[in-house]
Design a protein around this motif. Structure first.
Motif, PDB file in Angstrom:
ATOM      1  N   LYS A 777       0.827  -1.203   0.000  1.00 54.77           N
ATOM      2  CA  LYS A 777       0.000   0.000   0.000  1.00 54.77           C
ATOM      3  C   LYS A 777       0.865   1.260   0.000  1.00 54.77           C
ATOM      4  N   THR A 778       0.394   2.259  -0.716  1.00 55.86           N
ATOM      5  CA  THR A 778       0.974   3.606  -0.677  1.00 55.86           C
ATOM      6  C   THR A 778      -0.165   4.613  -0.709  1.00 55.86           C
ATOM      7  N   LYS A 779       0.106   5.845  -0.211  1.00 55.28           N
ATOM      8  CA  LYS A 779      -0.909   6.893  -0.220  1.00 55.28           C
ATOM      9  C   LYS A 779      -0.438   8.048  -1.095  1.00 55.28           C
ATOM     10  N   HIS A 780      -1.407   8.664  -1.800  1.00 60.26           N
ATOM     11  CA  HIS A 780      -1.122   9.736  -2.738  1.00 60.26           C
ATOM     12  C   HIS A 780      -2.267  10.744  -2.687  1.00 60.26           C
ATOM     13  N   THR A 781      -1.964  11.968  -3.144  1.00 63.45           N
ATOM     14  CA  THR A 781      -2.991  12.990  -3.250  1.00 63.45           C
ATOM     15  C   THR A 781      -3.203  13.316  -4.716  1.00 63.45           C
ATOM     16  N   VAL A 782      -4.461  13.215  -5.156  1.00 65.66           N
ATOM     17  CA  VAL A 782      -4.802  13.511  -6.553  1.00 65.66           C
ATOM     18  C   VAL A 782      -6.026  14.409  -6.576  1.00 65.66           C
ATOM     19  N   GLY A 783      -6.172  15.174  -7.607  1.00 69.87           N
ATOM     20  CA  GLY A 783      -7.350  16.013  -7.779  1.00 69.87           C
ATOM     21  C   GLY A 783      -8.356  15.340  -8.673  1.00 69.87           C
ATOM     22  N   ALA A 784      -9.508  15.970  -8.785  1.00 73.73           N
ATOM     23  CA  ALA A 784     -10.532  15.438  -9.679  1.00 73.73           C
ATOM     24  C   ALA A 784     -10.067  15.527 -11.114  1.00 73.73           C
ATOM     25  N   GLY A 785     -10.506  14.578 -11.934  1.00 75.55           N
ATOM     26  CA  GLY A 785     -10.163  14.588 -13.338  1.00 75.55           C
ATOM     27  C   GLY A 785      -9.231  13.461 -13.713  1.00 75.55           C
ATOM     28  N   LYS A 786      -8.604  13.601 -14.877  1.00 77.87           N
ATOM     29  CA  LYS A 786      -7.787  12.521 -15.422  1.00 77.87           C
ATOM     30  C   LYS A 786      -6.376  12.580 -14.846  1.00 77.87           C
ATOM     31  N   HIS A 787      -5.881  11.389 -14.427  1.00 74.43           N
ATOM     32  CA  HIS A 787      -4.521  11.252 -13.909  1.00 74.43           C
ATOM     33  C   HIS A 787      -3.934   9.950 -14.437  1.00 74.43           C
ATOM     34  N   THR A 788      -2.596   9.885 -14.384  1.00 74.72           N
ATOM     35  CA  THR A 788      -1.908   8.678 -14.852  1.00 74.72           C
ATOM     36  C   THR A 788      -1.120   8.066 -13.707  1.00 74.72           C
ATOM     37  N   LEU A 789      -1.455   6.826 -13.384  1.00 73.59           N
ATOM     38  CA  LEU A 789      -0.698   6.066 -12.390  1.00 73.59           C
ATOM     39  C   LEU A 789       0.441   5.353 -13.097  1.00 73.59           C
ATOM     40  N   ARG A 790       1.676   5.555 -12.556  1.00 69.42           N
ATOM     41  CA  ARG A 790       2.855   4.914 -13.144  1.00 69.42           C
ATOM     42  C   ARG A 790       3.451   3.961 -12.125  1.00 69.42           C
ATOM     43  N   ILE A 791       3.753   2.743 -12.578  1.00 68.31           N
ATOM     44  CA  ILE A 791       4.420   1.746 -11.736  1.00 68.31           C
ATOM     45  C   ILE A 791       5.684   1.321 -12.455  1.00 68.31           C
ATOM     46  N   ARG A 792       6.801   1.359 -11.717  1.00 67.15           N
ATOM     47  CA  ARG A 792       8.096   1.019 -12.312  1.00 67.15           C
ATOM     48  C   ARG A 792       8.774  -0.044 -11.450  1.00 67.15           C
ATOM     49  N   PRO A 793       8.983  -1.270 -11.976  1.00 67.34           N
ATOM     50  CA  PRO A 793       9.679  -2.295 -11.193  1.00 67.34           C
ATOM     51  C   PRO A 793      11.165  -1.953 -11.108  1.00 67.34           C
ATOM     52  N   LEU A 794      11.727  -2.154  -9.946  1.00 64.61           N
ATOM     53  CA  LEU A 794      13.140  -1.873  -9.749  1.00 64.61           C
ATOM     54  C   LEU A 794      13.957  -3.151  -9.634  1.00 64.61           C
ATOM     55  N   ASP A 795      13.265  -4.293  -9.491  1.00 67.39           N
ATOM     56  CA  ASP A 795      13.940  -5.595  -9.428  1.00 67.39           C
ATOM     57  C   ASP A 795      13.180  -6.579 -10.296  1.00 67.39           C
ATOM     58  N   ALA A 796      13.923  -7.548 -10.842  1.00 64.64           N
ATOM     59  CA  ALA A 796      13.294  -8.595 -11.645  1.00 64.64           C
ATOM     60  C   ALA A 796      12.583  -9.597 -10.735  1.00 64.64           C
ATOM     61  N   GLY A 797      11.628 -10.334 -11.317  1.00 61.95           N
ATOM     62  CA  GLY A 797      10.931 -11.379 -10.572  1.00 61.95           C
ATOM     63  C   GLY A 797       9.637 -10.918  -9.928  1.00 61.95           C
ATOM     64  N   ILE A 798       9.300  -9.631 -10.061  1.00 60.31           N
ATOM     65  CA  ILE A 798       8.047  -9.133  -9.493  1.00 60.31           C
ATOM     66  C   ILE A 798       6.893  -9.490 -10.440  1.00 60.31           C
ATOM     67  N   VAL A 799       5.772  -9.928  -9.871  1.00 60.70           N
ATOM     68  CA  VAL A 799       4.571 -10.236 -10.651  1.00 60.70           C
ATOM     69  C   VAL A 799       3.421  -9.385 -10.118  1.00 60.70           C
ATOM     70  N   PHE A 800       2.944  -8.449 -10.944  1.00 63.01           N
ATOM     71  CA  PHE A 800       1.800  -7.614 -10.589  1.00 63.01           C
ATOM     72  C   PHE A 800       0.511  -8.320 -11.031  1.00 63.01           C
ATOM     73  N   GLU A 801      -0.485  -8.353 -10.130  1.00 66.61           N
ATOM     74  CA  GLU A 801      -1.752  -8.998 -10.462  1.00 66.61           C
ATOM     75  C   GLU A 801      -2.899  -7.998 -10.600  1.00 66.61           C
TER      76      GLU A 801
END
Length: 823
Positions: A777-801
């Motif tokens: 879990k992480t917390k972020h502050t965003v406003g109303a409207g369109k936003h882009t969530l970016r996820i960047r793996p820093l190590d190999a072997g991670i599996v996002f579901e």
């Protein structure tokens, strides 16, 4: 030979036919007579010359072998001090017993089809004691023989349902006298109908057709069930013409044969259809001479038999006659037919039993005043669906020929065929047949059973009720079902098997399978879900019982219970899935595709269930019996082949995917990224079906650094606020020397938060394995409207579901909220 070894403690008494007292036991009792000692049956003594009785005695001898492994010897002279003595009132042995006052003649004389089983001391010279089976006539004797077989533990369905026989080494007859009385209905039987593609193909492959080899099994079944009457198969076959031994064998064995409601004068429709050029048009107004010749040939052929002659006339091929047909013409037809009967037999037509079937439009002629002679049995009919159309008035003048009832468990016709599976719940059958009997219909009961299988149990009930309707009432019907199941499966499993056998026809009668479709039930009040859940629960219970049953019972159980339940439940699931597919497709909801897949799966399973019944069960003995088409009806008659119900597939958005806040949350399958970036040799890999929901996404090769790779997801937020982003990751452990694995997460290219989600166990290893998921879990502050969530793996072997974003309305769930794609 199908043998079964079970504990005798649980099966000490035999199963008697419903209403008859048990007179066989498998433990010695005071005054009991040992019929089997150390596996050896007593000899069967009989001086009978009557062929049908001799054939039944051969069956009894074989039944002893099924029970003990050794046939009972048939003899005309005493060969043991103890024996089973069998004969009718015509037998000298039985006449001597009556003369010696060791058998009460009043129990048999003047009665029809009645038997007595009685232990008798010193019945004849050289015999100290015997179990006597005496019959008032041929069939009475045969019924007594088969009653003994049944109480020995040989089910009437031992051949037709492969019911196993419990092996015994000792069998005893209790002292006293036993009988099941006189049958209440004179003629009691079945109509084999709609026999293609199922029974016809089966009979052709196994016996070469509807010949005497096949009918021998039908006749024997009827006699074991205390029936005596048959309308034989007729759509593609001719009982009398195809095999001359058919009629001869029926007469020898004691089966009264008739021809169906549209086949007059002992002629099968196929005999006319194959010889139209010889006999001309099926039109009595223009072709009476040739049709009378056709009728005469039928009567000449059945001379000397007990056959029940159908009179009257319908249109060609079980159709209504022409519009110009009138009562005078029909009365003329009947008069000419009776003249032929009298001429051929050399005696008054009233001496030959005849029946006039008031089927469909023929009842209208009767209602309009058409009359037939008083000695002719008037055969009333149901509406083809088990609802009696007409009954005699309670104060009607008695008819010499009496009344009959033609009933249906199976039907071909509008609004839809009903040919595939049993749709006749016993309470409804009893209610209508009780009405039938109490209104004086007691001469003939015949029921359309289609291909015979899978109507085994309703046939059993129908013939039991025809023997003595008044022993049944609303309170003991379930008892009959339990007794039937006790006979097929034993005491331990009878109650649960009976519940299943009792319930599935109730569900099937709500709407017949051929009429069932996606529109039958409503989503209002949760109706569709209710009926599907009820059937699924029944199917699960049927499977549970299958696992409990010994292997010897499996084929019998599959035929009588499991296949009908599983196949019917599967059909409900198929149409429910189609209904769900339609509903969701109208909403352009991609979940419609899941239900489309479900329709395809159920459609395939239907064919697999039929294949197992035909090819695997009982080593293929019943191949073709489940060939009946039951999916894809669009009119009353069969489609040419099964047709999978139509489904609609909703186009799944391809990248770029976009998402929107819904009810205070956002849910994203990780594989549904808007954009993906890779560098050099690295690439993103979707792993289908990994994880709890859709898939997993990882980086390859797993030996290369993924730091230049990223996934982006475009999201419309309804309001600005602090949100909590939960990444659901596969429970990968820190295999890299406990360094842990890291990812960076940010919105709109802003400052990244770097998370090491498995750098140490902290006692969570067991939870990750059991769940199995890692929530980060992480917390972020965003406003109303369109936003882009970016996820960047820093190590190999991670599996996002999966990605869950709580905007204040995310509810707890094990799998996570459904995906919130943007419209």
């Amino acid at each position: 030979m199908n043998k079964l070894f079970l504990s005798l403690a649980a099966l000490s008494l035999s199963v008697a036919s419903f209403g008859a007292e048990p007179f066989i036991t498998f433990r010695p009792d005071a005054g009991s007579l040992p019929l089997v000692r150390a596996g050896k049956p007593l000899p069967i003594l009989s001086d009978e010359q009557e062929a049908g009785i001799r054939m039944a005695l051969e069956s009894l001898s074989a039944d002893f072998a099924r029970v003990t492994g050794t046939r009972a010897a048939l003899t005309a002279t005493p060969s043991d001090s103890l024996c089973i003595l069998v004969g009718s009132l015509e037998s000298p042995l039985i006449r001597q017993l009556i003369k010696d006052k060791k058998l009460d003649e009043k129990m048999l004389k003047g009665k029809r089809e009645t038997y007595v089983l009685q232990t008798v001391d010193r019945p004849t010279e050289g015999v100290s004691r015997a179990l006597v089976i005496a019959g008032s006539d041929k069939r009475g004797t045969i019924y007594g023989i088969y009653e003994l077989s049944e109480q020995l533990g040989v089910s009437p369905w031992y051949w037709w349902a492969d019911t196993p026989v419990v092996q015994r080494t000792d069998v005893y007859a209790l002292p006293g006298s036993y009988t099941d009385g006189e049958p209440a209905v004179k003629y009691r039987g079945i109509f084999i109908n709609d026999e293609w593609p199922c029974m016809g193909n089966w009979a052709h492959d196994k016996f070469g057709g509807f010949n005497s080899k096949m009918y021998a099994h039908v006749f024997e079944l009827l006699l074991r069930l205390k029936g005596n009457f048959l309308w034989p198969a007729m759509w593609g076959s001719a009982f009398y013409a195809d095999d001359a031994e058919n009629s001869a064998l029926a007469d020898r064995m004691g089966i009264v044969v008739g021809t169906s409601h549209h086949e007059p004068m002992a002629r099968n429709h196929q005999e006319y259809a194959r010889n139209r050029n010889k006999y001309g048009a099926w039109d009595y107004q223009t072709n009476a001479k040739n049709l009378n010749r056709f009728f005469r040939e039928g009567m000449e052929r059945v001379q000397g038999t007990e056959d029940l002659i159908t009179i009257g006339m319908r249109g060609d091929g079980d159709e209504a006659m022409g519009e110009d047909t009138n009562i005078k013409l029909l009365e003329r037809i009947v008069k000419e037919q009776r003249n032929i009967i009298a001429d051929v037999t050399g005696k008054s037509a009233s001496k030959t039993p005849q029946v006039w079937a008031l089927y469909k439009e023929v009842q209208d002629y009767y209602d309009q005043g058409m009359k037939v002679p008083d000695d002719v049995t008037l055969l009333f009919c149901d509406d083809n669906w088990g609802n009696v159309r007409r009954l005699p008035d309670l104060d009607a003048k008695p008819r010499k020929g009496g009344y009959g009832m033609y009933y249906h468990f199976d039907y071909v016709g509008a609004p839809r065929n009903s040919k595939w599976i049993n749709i006749s719940p016993i309470p409804r059958v009893w209610e209508q047949l009780n009405l039938t009997y109490e209104y004086g219909i007691r001469e003939l009961w015949v029921v359309n059973v289609g291909d015979l299988k899978p109507m085994e149990y309703p046939i059993d009930f129908f013939l039991d009720m025809a023997w003595n309707p008044r022993r049944f009432h609303a309170g003991n019907l379930r008892e009959h079902t339990e007794q039937f199941c006790r006979q097929q499966f034993g005491d331990e499993y009878a109650s649960e098997a009976a519940r299943l056998l009792w319930t599935y026809p109730k569900y099937n009668r709500r709407v017949t399978p051929e009429l069932l479709n996606a529109d039958t039930y409503s989503f209002n009040y949760g109706e569709w879900e209710r009926v599907v859940n009820e059937y699924n629960a029944l199917a699960q219970d049927a499977e549970n019982l299958r696992y409990r049953l010994p292997s010897a019972y499996q084929d019998t159980y599959e035929q009588l219970v499991n296949y009908p339940v599983q196949a019917s439940a599967n059909l409900y699931n198929l149409y429910y899935a189609q209904a769900m597919n339609r509903r969701l497709a109208k909403e352009h909801n991609t979940e419609a595709n899941f239900w489309a897949d479900r329709v395809e799966s159920c459609y395939l399973r239907d064919s697999l269930l039929s294949h197992h019944y035909n090819k695997v069960m009982s080593d293929g003995k019943w191949d073709h019996m489940m060939d009946q088409i039951h999916i894809g009806y669009t009119s009353w008659n069969n489609p040419d082949h099964p047709v999978m119900p139509k489904v609609t597939r909703v186009a799944v958005p391809t990248a770029p995917y976009a998402f929107a806040e819904t009810d205070g949350h956002v849910s994203i399958e990780a594989a549904h990224y808007t954009r993906a970036t890779a560098d050099g040799q690295t690439r993103w890999q979707v792993i289908p079906d990994l994880g709890k929901t859709l898939s997993g996404v990882t980086t390859l090769p797993v030996t290369e650094s993924p730091e230049q790779m990223q996934l982006e997801y475009d999201i419309d937020f309804a309001k600005g606020d602090t949100v909590e982003v939960t990444l659901l990751l596969a429970p990968t452990l820190n295999f890299n020397h406990n360094k842990g694995m890291r990812y960076a997460v940010s919105f709109d290219g802003g400052e990244e938060q770097v998370v090491n989600f498995n750098g140490h166990y902290r006692g969570e290893l067991g939870r990750w394995q059991a769940n199995p998921i890692i929530e980060s879990k992480t917390k972020h502050t965003v406003g109303a409207g369109k936003h882009t969530l970016r996820i960047r793996p820093l190590d190999a072997g991670i599996v996002f579901e999966k990605i869950l974003i709580d905007c204040g309305g995310l509810k707890p769930s094990y799998l996570g909220a459904p995906e919130t794609l943007k419209d």
